[in-house]
Scaffold this motif. Sequence first.
Motif, PDB file in Angstrom:
ATOM      1  N   GLY A   1     -18.847  87.167 -42.106  1.00 48.89           N
ATOM      2  CA  GLY A   1     -19.029  88.494 -42.680  1.00 48.89           C
ATOM      3  C   GLY A   1     -18.349  89.621 -41.935  1.00 48.89           C
ATOM      4  N   SER A   2     -17.520  89.299 -40.960  1.00 47.39           N
ATOM      5  CA  SER A   2     -16.847  90.351 -40.188  1.00 47.39           C
ATOM      6  C   SER A   2     -15.597  90.884 -40.891  1.00 47.39           C
ATOM      7  N   GLY A   3     -15.185  90.237 -41.972  1.00 50.82           N
ATOM      8  CA  GLY A   3     -14.030  90.711 -42.729  1.00 50.82           C
ATOM      9  C   GLY A   3     -12.776  89.883 -42.556  1.00 50.82           C
ATOM     10  N   LYS A   4     -12.890  88.716 -41.950  1.00 52.16           N
ATOM     11  CA  LYS A   4     -11.708  87.897 -41.663  1.00 52.16           C
ATOM     12  C   LYS A   4     -10.929  87.520 -42.922  1.00 52.16           C
ATOM     13  N   SER A   5     -11.622  87.038 -43.931  1.00 45.11           N
ATOM     14  CA  SER A   5     -10.935  86.604 -45.152  1.00 45.11           C
ATOM     15  C   SER A   5     -10.434  87.789 -45.965  1.00 45.11           C
ATOM     16  N   SER A   6     -11.281  88.776 -46.180  1.00 47.66           N
ATOM     17  CA  SER A   6     -10.887  89.941 -46.985  1.00 47.66           C
ATOM     18  C   SER A   6      -9.705  90.665 -46.357  1.00 47.66           C
ATOM     19  N   ALA A   7      -9.817  90.959 -45.066  1.00 43.18           N
ATOM     20  CA  ALA A   7      -8.734  91.662 -44.383  1.00 43.18           C
ATOM     21  C   ALA A   7      -7.520  90.765 -44.212  1.00 43.18           C
ATOM     22  N   GLY A   8      -7.747  89.496 -43.924  1.00 44.57           N
ATOM     23  CA  GLY A   8      -6.645  88.564 -43.714  1.00 44.57           C
ATOM     24  C   GLY A   8      -5.720  88.456 -44.912  1.00 44.57           C
ATOM     25  N   ARG A   9      -6.315  88.368 -46.107  1.00 42.24           N
ATOM     26  CA  ARG A   9      -5.502  88.294 -47.332  1.00 42.24           C
ATOM     27  C   ARG A   9      -4.594  89.520 -47.441  1.00 42.24           C
ATOM     28  N   GLN A  10      -5.158  90.680 -47.166  1.00 39.53           N
ATOM     29  CA  GLN A  10      -4.386  91.914 -47.330  1.00 39.53           C
ATOM     30  C   GLN A  10      -3.354  92.102 -46.220  1.00 39.53           C
ATOM     31  N   VAL A  11      -3.679  91.676 -45.003  1.00 40.20           N
ATOM     32  CA  VAL A  11      -2.693  91.743 -43.911  1.00 40.20           C
ATOM     33  C   VAL A  11      -1.515  90.829 -44.255  1.00 40.20           C
ATOM     34  N   ALA A  12      -1.823  89.628 -44.748  1.00 40.26           N
ATOM     35  CA  ALA A  12      -0.765  88.690 -45.125  1.00 40.26           C
ATOM     36  C   ALA A  12       0.118  89.290 -46.211  1.00 40.26           C
ATOM     37  N   ARG A  13      -0.487  89.893 -47.207  1.00 41.17           N
ATOM     38  CA  ARG A  13       0.280  90.504 -48.291  1.00 41.17           C
ATOM     39  C   ARG A  13       1.134  91.656 -47.760  1.00 41.17           C
ATOM     40  N   ARG A  14       0.538  92.457 -46.894  1.00 40.41           N
ATOM     41  CA  ARG A  14       1.270  93.617 -46.347  1.00 40.41           C
ATOM     42  C   ARG A  14       2.531  93.196 -45.611  1.00 40.41           C
TER      43      ARG A  14
END
Length: 187
Positions: free
Chosen positions: A9-22
Amino acid sequence: MIVLVGMPGSGKSSAGRQVARRFGLPFIDSDHLIESDIGMPIKDYFAQQGEEAFRDLETAILRRIAEDPRQCVLSTGGGSVLRPENRALLREKGTVLYLRASPDEIYRRLRHDTKRPLLQVADPRAKLQELFQARDPLYRETAHFVIDTGRSSVQGLVHHIAMQLEVAGILPARARRAPGDKAERQS
């Protein structure tokens, strides 16, 4: 490899997807890869085979990902740092960012989640506190950078991660922008 570690729940998946896209990189969620390999939800595997068998699978998956020479963004499971060999592998093969969130913040995010096996207990808040106490030093040991997530939005967290990677020279500041990202203004 950009590796995100932290509590569930720390945001690894949600943020990770967007960092990868960025940055135009592939995104890998180690838990989703495990579920794909075993053909069932981790919660069910955990119940049938136990935590030790799950951790064996997790280690094998992390090794497989680390052997791939291509750059990617990897979101790890919350307990991936429990084994010393995993901590060493992640730190050696990638740039590790610990997304640090307090147990109270995580509880707020996950209080209705029924998919995380370690939180299916009578007092999930106490369990999160216990997990945080045990794992925080391990995340810190593994990480090259610690990013406090606090009450940041996913976009705010992604921006913070991207800035950290750019300032550290890990990723170029002018990486390919994802559709919808605003282009930098040129004067």
